[in-house]
Design a protein around this motif. Structure first.
Motif, PDB file in Angstrom:
ATOM      1  N   GLU A   1       0.366  -1.486  -0.006  1.00  0.00           N
ATOM      2  CA  GLU A   1      -0.383   0.108  -0.030  1.00  0.00           C
ATOM      3  C   GLU A   1       0.952   1.240  -0.141  1.00  0.00           C
ATOM      4  N   GLN A   2       1.683   1.429   1.115  1.00  0.00           N
ATOM      5  CA  GLN A   2       2.316   2.727   0.974  1.00  0.00           C
ATOM      6  C   GLN A   2       3.885   3.154  -0.157  1.00  0.00           C
ATOM      7  N   LEU A   3       4.157   1.803  -1.129  1.00  0.00           N
ATOM      8  CA  LEU A   3       4.619   1.724  -2.247  1.00  0.00           C
ATOM      9  C   LEU A   3       4.349   1.910  -3.426  1.00  0.00           C
ATOM     10  N   THR A   4       2.450   2.120  -3.257  1.00  0.00           N
ATOM     11  CA  THR A   4       1.447   2.295  -4.323  1.00  0.00           C
ATOM     12  C   THR A   4       1.184   4.342  -4.186  1.00  0.00           C
ATOM     13  N   GLU A   5       1.418   4.435  -2.612  1.00  0.00           N
ATOM     14  CA  GLU A   5       1.653   5.634  -2.732  1.00  0.00           C
ATOM     15  C   GLU A   5       2.544   6.138  -2.348  1.00  0.00           C
ATOM     16  N   CYS A   6       3.845   5.871  -2.260  1.00  0.00           N
ATOM     17  CA  CYS A   6       5.071   6.534  -3.283  1.00  0.00           C
ATOM     18  C   CYS A   6       5.119   6.783  -4.517  1.00  0.00           C
ATOM     19  N   ALA A   7       4.709   5.739  -5.501  1.00  0.00           N
ATOM     20  CA  ALA A   7       4.255   5.481  -6.839  1.00  0.00           C
ATOM     21  C   ALA A   7       3.478   7.473  -7.065  1.00  0.00           C
ATOM     22  N   GLY A   8       2.102   7.308  -6.299  1.00  0.00           N
ATOM     23  CA  GLY A   8       1.929   7.821  -6.525  1.00  0.00           C
ATOM     24  C   GLY A   8       2.439   9.067  -6.412  1.00  0.00           C
ATOM     25  N   ALA A   9       2.777   9.453  -5.303  1.00  0.00           N
ATOM     26  CA  ALA A   9       3.452  10.452  -4.974  1.00  0.00           C
ATOM     27  C   ALA A   9       4.386  11.074  -6.268  1.00  0.00           C
ATOM     28  N   LEU A  10       5.010  10.120  -7.052  1.00  0.00           N
ATOM     29  CA  LEU A  10       5.705  10.313  -7.899  1.00  0.00           C
ATOM     30  C   LEU A  10       5.192  10.963  -8.917  1.00  0.00           C
ATOM     31  N   ASP A  11       4.482  10.509  -9.671  1.00  0.00           N
ATOM     32  CA  ASP A  11       3.449  10.234 -10.877  1.00  0.00           C
ATOM     33  C   ASP A  11       2.605  11.590 -10.680  1.00  0.00           C
ATOM     34  N   GLU A  12       2.401  12.019  -9.355  1.00  0.00           N
ATOM     35  CA  GLU A  12       1.625  13.457  -8.945  1.00  0.00           C
ATOM     36  C   GLU A  12       2.486  14.412  -9.389  1.00  0.00           C
ATOM     37  N   ALA A  13       4.258  14.511  -9.107  1.00  0.00           N
ATOM     38  CA  ALA A  13       5.201  15.564  -9.466  1.00  0.00           C
ATOM     39  C   ALA A  13       5.604  15.563 -10.452  1.00  0.00           C
ATOM     40  N   LEU A  14       5.694  14.304 -11.690  1.00  0.00           N
ATOM     41  CA  LEU A  14       5.420  14.475 -12.294  1.00  0.00           C
ATOM     42  C   LEU A  14       4.795  15.132 -13.550  1.00  0.00           C
ATOM     43  N   GLU A  15       3.431  15.439 -12.832  1.00  0.00           N
ATOM     44  CA  GLU A  15       2.473  16.397 -13.551  1.00  0.00           C
ATOM     45  C   GLU A  15       2.127  18.044 -13.022  1.00  0.00           C
ATOM     46  N   ASP A  16       3.254  18.093 -11.920  1.00  0.00           N
ATOM     47  CA  ASP A  16       3.639  19.252 -11.685  1.00  0.00           C
ATOM     48  C   ASP A  16       4.505  20.361 -12.793  1.00  0.00           C
ATOM     49  N   PRO A  17       4.124  21.170 -13.401  1.00  0.00           N
ATOM     50  CA  PRO A  17       4.039  22.031 -14.164  1.00  0.00           C
ATOM     51  C   PRO A  17       5.663  23.001 -13.498  1.00  0.00           C
ATOM     52  N   ASP A  18       5.701  22.846 -12.692  1.00  0.00           N
ATOM     53  CA  ASP A  18       7.005  23.338 -11.742  1.00  0.00           C
ATOM     54  C   ASP A  18       7.749  21.716 -11.780  1.00  0.00           C
ATOM     55  N   PRO A  19       8.694  22.074 -12.560  1.00  0.00           N
ATOM     56  CA  PRO A  19       8.992  19.966 -11.681  1.00  0.00           C
ATOM     57  C   PRO A  19      10.004  20.343 -10.494  1.00  0.00           C
ATOM     58  N   TRP A  20      11.032  21.429 -10.615  1.00  0.00           N
ATOM     59  CA  TRP A  20      11.349  21.549  -8.839  1.00  0.00           C
ATOM     60  C   TRP A  20      10.045  21.475  -7.933  1.00  0.00           C
ATOM     61  N   ARG A  21       9.579  21.940  -7.878  1.00  0.00           N
ATOM     62  CA  ARG A  21       8.734  21.712  -6.536  1.00  0.00           C
ATOM     63  C   ARG A  21       7.833  20.744  -6.437  1.00  0.00           C
ATOM     64  N   GLY A  22       7.789  19.837  -8.068  1.00  0.00           N
ATOM     65  CA  GLY A  22       6.769  18.367  -7.618  1.00  0.00           C
ATOM     66  C   GLY A  22       8.169  17.694  -7.269  1.00  0.00           C
TER      67      GLY A  22
END
Lengths: 223, 223
Positions: free
Chosen positions: B80-101
């Motif tokens: 479950e937690q690993l999935t959460e991590c992967a989700g966080a990474l996906d969200e970060a990749l969608e952030d228009p500001d890569p540094w903020r992501g």
DNA sequence: CGGTAAACGGACGATCCCTTCCACTTAGCC
DNA sequence: GGCTAAGTGGAAGGGATCGTCCGTTTACCG
């Protein structure tokens, strides 16, 4: 602990000290310490007592008579390195450039952590009733606080740096240095490079999360 | 592993999957997983199997039938937690500001490390033959590399930053977060603050020690 | 409602480690 | 050289955990 026979020559000291030992016993004591240092450096402080005894070429009982508890062996085995740390701190305090001294001592201790897997454990673990450690730790914390103050006054260390951040750095470095090989030494160096850079006073440092109340003891306990 | 009886309906899968279990067994399986997650979060992955079984209110045999090896339980518990991590990474990749992501994902994973004592161990430990983990890890490393490249191109991440420095940060954070209490969460936040600051591209960054060849596996092994 | 197979739990043997005990050996002194 | 106490090694006791076995219970289907 039962009472001693009524009139031994050393009534209050259960440990007569290494010098009073018989020659072969003193020799074995040294062998044990050497073996313990090697084993701890290679495998961390979790190595079985029996493995240390085997490496030293003595029986388990011999080890136990000399070092009645596990912690007494660890304490003794790492005294040398702790002294080295204290020396590094003293040198740093004598450096006319406090920032350089600060960097040097942080680098040195972190390198020692990376080189010796057991070192941090011994360094951070609180040994109940061990007075030698406590004294050294107090002295180290004082010296460190002085060094930090000077580095701040020199304008080299950022003002919001907290003394506990040194512990923070040591713990972080420990996390990196735990892996055995040479790459963990490299990783440690790089981490310290990053950290020292962010510790340095600079133009555009944003606000930092508040320092945690880290103490040199209370940590490294169960992990 | 002996051959199966010649014509079972599921010839190649020794694990029929949670859905095919009897109702009470499925219930117990969930209880075991819940208990394992709680225990791991509180005490790290070193808690005895028997303690988890007790906490779940089942016998040891029940636990062992559902999770034949220690690692299979750990793997399942942290999926479950690993999935959460992967989700966080996906969200970060969608952030228009890569540094903020980048900052967000580092903060998030480090916070998860600090909140759950067992998480990093499960996260970093290599489970032999566990394919689910390997796939996730590969995907994560790809995404991370992309994020890092973008952040560099945006001029926010320093050019000499290496992808392995993320692992470096995780390991460092793990060293800090190992202590149980709330102060280790605070310490983790502060460390991440320092690290992100030194990761950011800036005017006066001196040369850095070279990156170690850190991989997500090969680490967190024995310490 | 009854039978069957899945599921259950506690006890058990194996392994590992720490620590103590005891019969034997040996350094050091007279 | 021989005596004595300090020193020694290995074996045994005690505690903890892992993983398995087996007699008993219980869900599910007809």
């Amino acid at each position: 602990m039962p009472a001693q026979p009524s009139h031994t020559p050393t009534p209050a000291t259960p440990d007569p000290g290494p010098e009073a030992l018989r020659a072969d016993a003193r020799e074995n004591r040294e062998r044990i310490l050497r073996a313990a240092r090697e084993a701890y450096a290679l495998h961390g402080i979790d190595v079985p007592i029996s493995a240390i005894a085997r490496r030293a070429g003595v029986g388990v009982a011999t080890l136990y008579r000399r070092f009645p508890t596990r912690t007494s062996l660890i304490t003794e085995a790492f005294t040398e390195q702790l002294t080295e740390c204290a020396g590094a701190l003293d040198e740093a305090l004598e450096d006319p450039d406090p920032w350089r001294g600060f960097c040097t001592v942080v680098r040195k201790v972190c390198a020692m952590q990376a080189a010796d897997r057991g070192f941090t454990h011994a360094f951070l673990a609180r040994f109940p009733g061990d007075t030698a450690y406590a004294g050294e730790l107090d002295r180290a914390e004082e010296g460190l606080a002085l060094l930090v103050r000077r580095a701040k006054e020199a304008g080299a260390l950022r003002p919001d740096f907290d003394v506990s951040d040194v512990v923070l750095a040591l713990l972080a470095n420990n996390g990196v240095a735990k892996g055995a090989g040479p790459e963990s030494a490299a990783a440690s160096r790089r981490l310290v490079g990053y950290l020292l850079e962010s510790f340095r006073a600079g133009p555009a440092t944003g606000p930092l999360p508040p320092p945690a109340e880290l103490e040199l003891d209370r940590l490294g306990g169960t992990g």
